[in-house]
Design a protein around this motif. Structure first.
Motif, PDB file in Angstrom:
ATOM      1  N   ALA A  24    -107.958 -31.608  23.473  1.00  0.00           N
ATOM      2  CA  ALA A  24    -108.142 -30.499  24.409  1.00  0.00           C
ATOM      3  C   ALA A  24    -108.238 -29.232  23.572  1.00  0.00           C
ATOM      4  N   ASN A  25    -108.567 -28.134  24.209  1.00  0.00           N
ATOM      5  CA  ASN A  25    -108.724 -26.882  23.456  1.00  0.00           C
ATOM      6  C   ASN A  25    -107.480 -26.535  22.645  1.00  0.00           C
ATOM      7  N   SER A  26    -106.337 -26.810  23.226  1.00  0.00           N
ATOM      8  CA  SER A  26    -105.093 -26.391  22.571  1.00  0.00           C
ATOM      9  C   SER A  26    -104.309 -27.543  21.970  1.00  0.00           C
ATOM     10  N   LEU A  27    -104.775 -28.752  22.159  1.00  0.00           N
ATOM     11  CA  LEU A  27    -103.958 -29.904  21.764  1.00  0.00           C
ATOM     12  C   LEU A  27    -104.697 -30.797  20.762  1.00  0.00           C
ATOM     13  N   THR A  28    -104.033 -31.067  19.651  1.00  0.00           N
ATOM     14  CA  THR A  28    -104.597 -31.932  18.614  1.00  0.00           C
ATOM     15  C   THR A  28    -103.595 -33.024  18.266  1.00  0.00           C
ATOM     16  N   LEU A  29    -104.078 -34.241  18.128  1.00  0.00           N
ATOM     17  CA  LEU A  29    -103.243 -35.363  17.719  1.00  0.00           C
ATOM     18  C   LEU A  29    -103.458 -35.634  16.227  1.00  0.00           C
ATOM     19  N   TYR A  30    -102.400 -36.129  15.576  1.00  0.00           N
ATOM     20  CA  TYR A  30    -102.461 -36.330  14.125  1.00  0.00           C
ATOM     21  C   TYR A  30    -102.004 -37.732  13.720  1.00  0.00           C
ATOM     22  N   PRO A  31    -102.816 -38.741  13.910  1.00  0.00           N
ATOM     23  CA  PRO A  31    -102.457 -40.048  13.348  1.00  0.00           C
ATOM     24  C   PRO A  31    -102.686 -40.027  11.835  1.00  0.00           C
ATOM     25  N   SER A  32    -101.829 -40.728  11.101  1.00  0.00           N
ATOM     26  CA  SER A  32    -101.996 -40.739   9.642  1.00  0.00           C
ATOM     27  C   SER A  32    -101.470 -42.037   9.050  1.00  0.00           C
ATOM     28  N   PHE A  33    -101.984 -42.345   7.867  1.00  0.00           N
ATOM     29  CA  PHE A  33    -101.524 -43.512   7.115  1.00  0.00           C
ATOM     30  C   PHE A  33    -101.439 -43.126   5.645  1.00  0.00           C
ATOM     31  N   ALA A  63    -102.273 -42.658  -1.720  1.00  0.00           N
ATOM     32  CA  ALA A  63    -103.491 -42.443  -0.936  1.00  0.00           C
ATOM     33  C   ALA A  63    -103.095 -42.158   0.497  1.00  0.00           C
ATOM     34  N   GLN A  64    -103.709 -41.161   1.081  1.00  0.00           N
ATOM     35  CA  GLN A  64    -103.334 -40.787   2.448  1.00  0.00           C
ATOM     36  C   GLN A  64    -104.566 -40.376   3.230  1.00  0.00           C
ATOM     37  N   LEU A  65    -104.575 -40.751   4.488  1.00  0.00           N
ATOM     38  CA  LEU A  65    -105.645 -40.322   5.387  1.00  0.00           C
ATOM     39  C   LEU A  65    -105.020 -39.845   6.691  1.00  0.00           C
ATOM     40  N   GLU A  66    -105.361 -38.635   7.059  1.00  0.00           N
ATOM     41  CA  GLU A  66    -104.921 -38.083   8.344  1.00  0.00           C
ATOM     42  C   GLU A  66    -106.171 -37.708   9.119  1.00  0.00           C
ATOM     43  N   ILE A  67    -106.186 -38.038  10.392  1.00  0.00           N
ATOM     44  CA  ILE A  67    -107.379 -37.777  11.205  1.00  0.00           C
ATOM     45  C   ILE A  67    -106.988 -36.934  12.416  1.00  0.00           C
ATOM     46  N   PRO A  68    -107.029 -35.616  12.279  1.00  0.00           N
ATOM     47  CA  PRO A  68    -106.772 -34.767  13.435  1.00  0.00           C
ATOM     48  C   PRO A  68    -107.826 -34.998  14.524  1.00  0.00           C
ATOM     49  N   LEU A  76    -109.971 -34.277  -0.030  1.00  0.00           N
ATOM     50  CA  LEU A  76    -111.343 -34.192   0.466  1.00  0.00           C
ATOM     51  C   LEU A  76    -111.263 -34.139   1.987  1.00  0.00           C
ATOM     52  N   HIS A  77    -111.713 -33.037   2.552  1.00  0.00           N
ATOM     53  CA  HIS A  77    -111.668 -32.865   4.001  1.00  0.00           C
ATOM     54  C   HIS A  77    -113.087 -32.817   4.552  1.00  0.00           C
ATOM     55  N   TYR A  78    -113.273 -33.546   5.627  1.00  0.00           N
ATOM     56  CA  TYR A  78    -114.612 -33.627   6.212  1.00  0.00           C
ATOM     57  C   TYR A  78    -114.542 -33.368   7.712  1.00  0.00           C
ATOM     58  N   TYR A  79    -115.355 -32.432   8.145  1.00  0.00           N
ATOM     59  CA  TYR A  79    -115.417 -32.050   9.561  1.00  0.00           C
ATOM     60  C   TYR A  79    -116.501 -32.894  10.228  1.00  0.00           C
ATOM     61  N   LEU A  80    -116.081 -33.915  10.945  1.00  0.00           N
ATOM     62  CA  LEU A  80    -117.059 -34.814  11.561  1.00  0.00           C
ATOM     63  C   LEU A  80    -117.733 -34.150  12.747  1.00  0.00           C
ATOM     64  N   ASN A  81    -116.945 -33.652  13.647  1.00  0.00           N
ATOM     65  CA  ASN A  81    -117.469 -32.902  14.796  1.00  0.00           C
ATOM     66  C   ASN A  81    -116.350 -32.025  15.345  1.00  0.00           C
ATOM     67  N   GLU A  82    -116.581 -31.376  16.435  1.00  0.00           N
ATOM     68  CA  GLU A  82    -115.588 -30.424  16.933  1.00  0.00           C
ATOM     69  C   GLU A  82    -114.297 -31.101  17.380  1.00  0.00           C
ATOM     70  N   ASN A  83    -114.304 -32.414  17.438  1.00  0.00           N
ATOM     71  CA  ASN A  83    -113.099 -33.129  17.874  1.00  0.00           C
ATOM     72  C   ASN A  83    -112.368 -33.844  16.746  1.00  0.00           C
ATOM     73  N   ILE A  84    -113.071 -34.185  15.691  1.00  0.00           N
ATOM     74  CA  ILE A  84    -112.457 -35.043  14.663  1.00  0.00           C
ATOM     75  C   ILE A  84    -112.667 -34.474  13.261  1.00  0.00           C
ATOM     76  N   VAL A  85    -111.572 -34.457  12.508  1.00  0.00           N
ATOM     77  CA  VAL A  85    -111.609 -34.057  11.095  1.00  0.00           C
ATOM     78  C   VAL A  85    -110.962 -35.171  10.279  1.00  0.00           C
ATOM     79  N   PHE A  86    -111.496 -35.444   9.111  1.00  0.00           N
ATOM     80  CA  PHE A  86    -110.885 -36.407   8.188  1.00  0.00           C
ATOM     81  C   PHE A  86    -110.225 -35.632   7.052  1.00  0.00           C
ATOM     82  N   ARG A  87    -108.951 -35.881   6.872  1.00  0.00           N
ATOM     83  CA  ARG A  87    -108.211 -35.236   5.777  1.00  0.00           C
ATOM     84  C   ARG A  87    -107.724 -36.348   4.842  1.00  0.00           C
ATOM     85  N   SER A  88    -108.333 -36.448   3.676  1.00  0.00           N
ATOM     86  CA  SER A  88    -107.941 -37.511   2.760  1.00  0.00           C
ATOM     87  C   SER A  88    -107.295 -36.920   1.518  1.00  0.00           C
ATOM     88  N   TYR A  89    -106.422 -37.710   0.926  1.00  0.00           N
ATOM     89  CA  TYR A  89    -105.684 -37.243  -0.261  1.00  0.00           C
ATOM     90  C   TYR A  89    -105.450 -38.431  -1.184  1.00  0.00           C
TER      91      TYR A  89
END
Lengths: 486, 70
Positions: free
Chosen positions: A389-398, A380-385, A352-365
């Motif tokens: 910045a325009n070209s840079l995205t961070l990917y914390p996950s648990f 169970a997994q959650l990744e939050i891209p 289930l993926h949810y686009y919160l806003n232009e900066n944050i997406v929730f990717r759950s599995y």
């Protein structure tokens, strides 16, 4: 009339031309240009429950993998993908098939095979077992300490003109020192409901084969027909539990190499995806997996709790055999692991993926898994891209994972000789694990940076730390670079 | 488990049938991070899990063949 026909003809031509241009304008190629992905990873693990030494001993392993994936658009609708991967690993498990630091049967290069003309020490190793020293707590330095896994896969995919239907066919080959695999597969995907819904199905068939490598003492026992004064055992002192010299050790079943070395897997996958809103979408997967053949690992030892124990090495270390203080004694196997020759697995997963806003997406599995060996698991997994910045995205996950034990799992010395099936592989034990991850992605949609005639599209770097509620832990560092042709 | 899966799929179908997002409204859904497929750079991680855990499948990765893993 003639004039009218001319006008009609001209208008028709213009209309037809416009239609053609319009069609071409709206027909997006499945893949615009050739893409090349360079992927690499470094994996390391440690733990105290090695299966190759019967459920105790070092599980140290490192693996470095490099892969190249080339995707080539053959035309507007067809894409050919070739995936080549090579993996080099060092493993206490594979080296402790022969823990005595000599060239023995477990390497497949015993005395009878060592007919080379070189003057290296390998030729003499077989006769040095009198000085044999082994322990489950260190990786031996034998020839099987290092090895390489190689694979190549080819996939052909076709999409319909309207992109609502696609199919693919694939083939693969993989090999490592004790295993060879040939695979075939194919699938279909249908989109409808204005591309809001899709349903897919695929099948895969793997025709795998073991080139069995056995614990060195078992293979040697079979080679000398149980004569403990010959071959590997020549000049070696065998000890009983009390540390006294003994020649009473016998593999419980006498040990015979496995006859059916095939291990085939049949997989059917069904998928469903649905757009839930402008910001959310979901997919569901169900796999039906059937395996047949030799499903255990012939290198993995089992020690029975109801038979006497025998050792090679320092008698003084027998009382501390299961601790890391033991540096110089090794227990001879009672048998290799024995498991049923069929296994049916039914994993069920959903994203289930949810686009919160232009900066944050929730990717759950989430995944539920069960099989007919008694294992059930939850993932169970959650990744939050996070776009910083325009070209840079961070990917914390648990990620959280938990499984029950296989019916046939027995810790060290807890299997019984009367059991039909047994394994001391802690990967089949009951445990839970957590994984923390962090990654970053750099994407340049304009591919300004160039390498030869390829533009740099993206760079990925990720790190994951994995820890079980046992002594096992691991980490993996992955890197990926995507290039696209000009 | 199969009953639950069937119920979930049916519920999703019913829920989904109420919503049709037009192509021009999919700008957020087309974000690369919204893709429902497995990312290429995560392939080796999935393989590591397949080796070390008893569970495989339902994630776009290995399904039990092609290696000596569980």
């Amino acid at each position: 009339m003639k004039k009218a026909l001319n006008i009609f003809f001209c208008v028709s031509c213009v209309f037809a031309s416009a239609q053609t241009d319009e069609d071409q304008a709206y027909k997006k190629r499945v893949l615009e240009t050739t893409e090349v992905d360079f992927l690499s990873s470094y994996y390391a693990q440690k733990g105290d429950n090695a299966a190759v030494t019967g459920g105790i001993g070092t599980e140290e392993l490192t693996d470095a993998t490099a892969a190249i994936i080339i995707s080539i658009p053959l035309n507007d609708d067809d894409v050919l993908t070739v995936n080549t991967s090579i993996s080099a690993y060092t493993s206490a498990s594979s080296s402790n098939g022969n823990p005595f630091d000599i060239t023995g049967a477990s390497t497949g290069r015993g005395e009878e095979d060592d007919d080379d003309d070189d003057d290296d020490d390998d030729d003499d190793d077989y006769n040095r077992t009198g000085n044999a020293v082994g322990t489950p707590w260190n990786a031996s330095t034998g020839a099987s300490k290092k090895d390489t896994w190689f694979s190549v896969g080819v996939d052909y995919a076709h999409s319909s003109e309207d992109r609502d239907f696609s199919w693919n066919a694939s083939a693969s080959f993989a090999t490592e020192y004790d295993y060879t695999s040939v695979g075939f597969g194919g699938g279909i995907l249908k989109q409808f409901n204005q591309k809001n819904t899709s349903i897919g199905a695929s099948i895969h068939l793997y025709l795998d084969k073991w080139n069995p490598i056995y614990p060195t003492e078992l293979k040697s026992y079979e080679e000398v027909n149980g004569n403990l004064t010959q071959g590997f055992f020549n000049g070696v002192t065998l000890l009983d539990q009390s540390g006294n010299t003994s020649t009473a050790w016998r593999p419980f079943y006498g040990f015979k190499p496995i006859e059916n070395t095939a291990r085939n897997s049949y997989a059917a996958t069904f998928s469903f995806s649905q757009i839930l809103s402008k910001n959310a979408q979901l997919s569901v997967f169900v796999d039906l997996l059937q395996q047949k053949g030799w499903l255990g690992n012939p290198l993995q030892r089992v020690y029975f709790g109801d038979v006497r124990n025998y050792y090679i090495g320092n008698a003084a270390s027998i009382p501390v055999y299961t601790s890391k203080q033991n540096t110089d004694v090794f227990q001879l196997a009672d048998d290799i692991e024995r498991l049923p020759n069929t296994r049916f697995k039914t994993p069920f997963g959903m994203r289930l993926h949810y686009y919160l806003n232009e900066n944050i997406v929730f990717r759950s599995y989430y995944r539920h898994y069960s099989d007919d060996w008694g294992i059930q698991s939850h993932t169970a997994q959650l990744e939050i891209p996070i776009k910083v910045a325009n070209s840079l995205t961070l990917y914390p996950s648990f990620r959280y994972y938990t499984q029950t034990a296989a019916t046939y799992f027995r810790p060290y010395e807890q299997a019984l000789s009367s059991d039909k099936y047994y394994t001391s592989d802690y990967d089949l034990s009951s445990y839970s694990a957590t994984q923390l991850g962090f990654g970053l992605n750099y994407t340049d949609i304009f591919t300004k940076a160039h390498i030869a005639s390829f533009g740099l599209k993206s760079i990925d770097l990720k790190f994951y730390q994995y820890k079980r509620n046992t002594t096992f832990s691991s980490y993996i560092l992955t890197a990926g670079i995507t290039l696209v042709s000009d | 488990m199969i009953k639950k899966a069937t119920l979930l799929v049916m519920a999703t179908l019913l829920f989904g049938s109420c919503v049709v997002v037009k192509e021009y409204e999919k700008i957020n859904l087309n974000d690369p991070d919204m893709a429902l497929s497995l990312k290429k750079c995560d392939g080796n991680l999935i393989t590591a899990h397949a080796y070390r855990e008893a569970t495989v499948g339902a994630n776009g990765g290995k399904t039990g063949g092609g290696c000596g893993c569980n």
